[in-house]
Design an enzyme around this catalytic site. Sequence first.
Site, PDB file in Angstrom:
ATOM      1  N   ARG A   1      47.752  48.027  36.595  1.00 41.32           N
ATOM      2  CA  ARG A   1      48.444  47.117  37.501  1.00 41.32           C
ATOM      3  C   ARG A   1      49.617  47.849  38.137  1.00 41.32           C
ATOM      4  O   ARG A   1      50.131  48.819  37.594  1.00 41.32           O
ATOM      5  CB  ARG A   1      48.947  45.889  36.737  1.00 41.32           C
ATOM      6  CG  ARG A   1      47.864  45.111  35.993  1.00 41.32           C
ATOM      7  CD  ARG A   1      48.465  44.008  35.152  1.00 41.32           C
ATOM      8  NE  ARG A   1      47.459  43.196  34.466  1.00 41.32           N
ATOM      9  CZ  ARG A   1      47.007  43.427  33.244  1.00 41.32           C
ATOM     10  NH1 ARG A   1      47.473  44.470  32.556  1.00 41.32           N
ATOM     11  NH2 ARG A   1      46.102  42.645  32.692  1.00 41.32           N
TER      12      ARG A   1
ATOM     13  N   LYS B   1      50.759  43.519  29.957  1.00 44.36           N
ATOM     14  CA  LYS B   1      51.268  42.148  29.868  1.00 44.36           C
ATOM     15  C   LYS B   1      51.540  41.778  28.417  1.00 44.36           C
ATOM     16  O   LYS B   1      50.811  42.171  27.511  1.00 44.36           O
ATOM     17  CB  LYS B   1      50.248  41.172  30.459  1.00 44.36           C
ATOM     18  CG  LYS B   1      50.160  41.204  31.981  1.00 44.36           C
ATOM     19  CD  LYS B   1      49.216  40.117  32.479  1.00 44.36           C
ATOM     20  CE  LYS B   1      49.197  40.052  33.992  1.00 44.36           C
ATOM     21  NZ  LYS B   1      48.280  38.986  34.476  1.00 44.36           N
TER      22      LYS B   1
ATOM     23  N   HIS C   1      46.015  46.224  43.704  1.00 45.98           N
ATOM     24  CA  HIS C   1      45.101  45.420  42.904  1.00 45.98           C
ATOM     25  C   HIS C   1      43.658  45.669  43.340  1.00 45.98           C
ATOM     26  O   HIS C   1      42.722  45.615  42.526  1.00 45.98           O
ATOM     27  CB  HIS C   1      45.450  43.939  43.034  1.00 45.98           C
ATOM     28  CG  HIS C   1      45.001  43.120  41.861  1.00 45.98           C
ATOM     29  ND1 HIS C   1      45.451  43.337  40.569  1.00 45.98           N
ATOM     30  CD2 HIS C   1      44.122  42.087  41.770  1.00 45.98           C
ATOM     31  CE1 HIS C   1      44.877  42.474  39.744  1.00 45.98           C
ATOM     32  NE2 HIS C   1      44.063  41.711  40.445  1.00 45.98           N
TER      33      HIS C   1
ATOM     34  N   ARG D   1      42.497  48.654  41.609  1.00 46.04           N
ATOM     35  CA  ARG D   1      42.166  48.271  40.222  1.00 46.04           C
ATOM     36  C   ARG D   1      40.762  47.669  40.176  1.00 46.04           C
ATOM     37  O   ARG D   1      39.955  48.015  39.303  1.00 46.04           O
ATOM     38  CB  ARG D   1      43.215  47.270  39.732  1.00 46.04           C
ATOM     39  CG  ARG D   1      42.975  46.670  38.342  1.00 46.04           C
ATOM     40  CD  ARG D   1      44.208  45.841  37.971  1.00 46.04           C
ATOM     41  NE  ARG D   1      44.001  44.921  36.868  1.00 46.04           N
ATOM     42  CZ  ARG D   1      44.116  45.256  35.583  1.00 46.04           C
ATOM     43  NH1 ARG D   1      44.396  46.503  35.255  1.00 46.04           N
ATOM     44  NH2 ARG D   1      43.948  44.347  34.632  1.00 46.04           N
TER      45      ARG D   1
ATOM     46  N   HIS E   1      42.690  43.585  29.710  1.00 41.66           N
ATOM     47  CA  HIS E   1      42.427  42.149  29.776  1.00 41.66           C
ATOM     48  C   HIS E   1      42.464  41.545  28.371  1.00 41.66           C
ATOM     49  O   HIS E   1      41.846  42.085  27.456  1.00 41.66           O
ATOM     50  CB  HIS E   1      41.055  41.868  30.386  1.00 41.66           C
ATOM     51  CG  HIS E   1      40.983  42.091  31.864  1.00 41.66           C
ATOM     52  ND1 HIS E   1      39.816  42.402  32.523  1.00 41.66           N
ATOM     53  CD2 HIS E   1      41.948  42.049  32.820  1.00 41.66           C
ATOM     54  CE1 HIS E   1      40.062  42.530  33.805  1.00 41.66           C
ATOM     55  NE2 HIS E   1      41.339  42.331  34.007  1.00 41.66           N
TER      56      HIS E   1
ATOM     57  N   TYR F   1      33.800  41.252  37.105  1.00 44.76           N
ATOM     58  CA  TYR F   1      33.345  42.470  37.761  1.00 44.76           C
ATOM     59  C   TYR F   1      31.834  42.632  37.692  1.00 44.76           C
ATOM     60  O   TYR F   1      31.257  43.367  38.497  1.00 44.76           O
ATOM     61  CB  TYR F   1      34.032  43.696  37.143  1.00 44.76           C
ATOM     62  CG  TYR F   1      35.530  43.642  37.347  1.00 44.76           C
ATOM     63  CD1 TYR F   1      36.077  43.926  38.589  1.00 44.76           C
ATOM     64  CD2 TYR F   1      36.384  43.276  36.321  1.00 44.76           C
ATOM     65  CE1 TYR F   1      37.448  43.849  38.793  1.00 44.76           C
ATOM     66  CE2 TYR F   1      37.746  43.192  36.518  1.00 44.76           C
ATOM     67  CZ  TYR F   1      38.276  43.484  37.747  1.00 44.76           C
ATOM     68  OH  TYR F   1      39.621  43.399  37.950  1.00 44.76           O
TER      69      TYR F   1
END
Length: 301
Positions: A150, A174, A245, A248, A271, A280
């Site tokens: 990210r 995150k 993004h 990514r 994730h 994806y």
Amino acid sequence: MANAMEDAVSEFGRHLRAERDVSPHTLRAYLGDLSDLTGYASGVGVVDPAELDVTLLRAWLARQHALGRSRATLARRTAAVRAFTRHLHRRGLLQDDPGLLLGTPRKHRDLPGVLTQDEAARLLDTMDSEGPLGLRDLAVLETFYATGVRVSELCGLDIDDLDTGRGTVRVLGKGGRERTVPVGEPAARAVQDWLRAGRPALVTDGSGPALFLGARGKRLHPTSARRIVHTRIAEVGQVTDLSPHGLRHSAATHLLEGGADLRSVQEILGHASLQTTQLYTHVSAERLKQVHRQAHPRGAR
């Protein structure tokens, strides 16, 4: 003067900051959502969190829908309310948790735009990498595409996060979750060129350990990183304009097209849920369908 509901929202914000370690973006979004709820509740005479019930919450969400809020916004606001009422219930401020009775609007997820593999190669192989900023920009785009990080993660990288011997980079994602991501040789080489011949020309006393620097020597800001990506793609021409993004998304899609399994891609992207990574597979399936339509004698409809 703040009412009891506003006080409860403020206390919930402190809880999210101190105990849940949510991202600043999520914190701002949730508190904004709950501020809207508080205003609505006050308008119908509810100023005490103990008076929150599912009827009021559904009425508020119905109003959001009537105002044309997107499904993504409605889903986030529902999540914010559920987290808030769950917190109130656990603290004994609500006898029952009305958030449990709320349905979750399904978020509409558009297939993300991605580069083709040929476009990615053309972008990275033909970029002007002259001078310190050119070396930096190539290293930035190579790192985005090689690792799928990210934009905030890339800007947060320090020099010692890169292990050129092992071909990996340590990424803080995150929720403070750390992961180790492989870095291919082209990206590692571009970063090494930047460190050798680019970064020393921009470094200042305020640079600290930041891997990537802005033109004034401070840690590269996400806004600047986004501008770099858009500008460099535009300079190359005949390449789909994308944000970081989008790079990514491109990295994830090309990994799957190359045979990577979902679990590996999940770990690389950081994730928390495999369900997010599964998006994806739809991208890759769309690519395969497009190739089939173009190449198979009975592929066109």
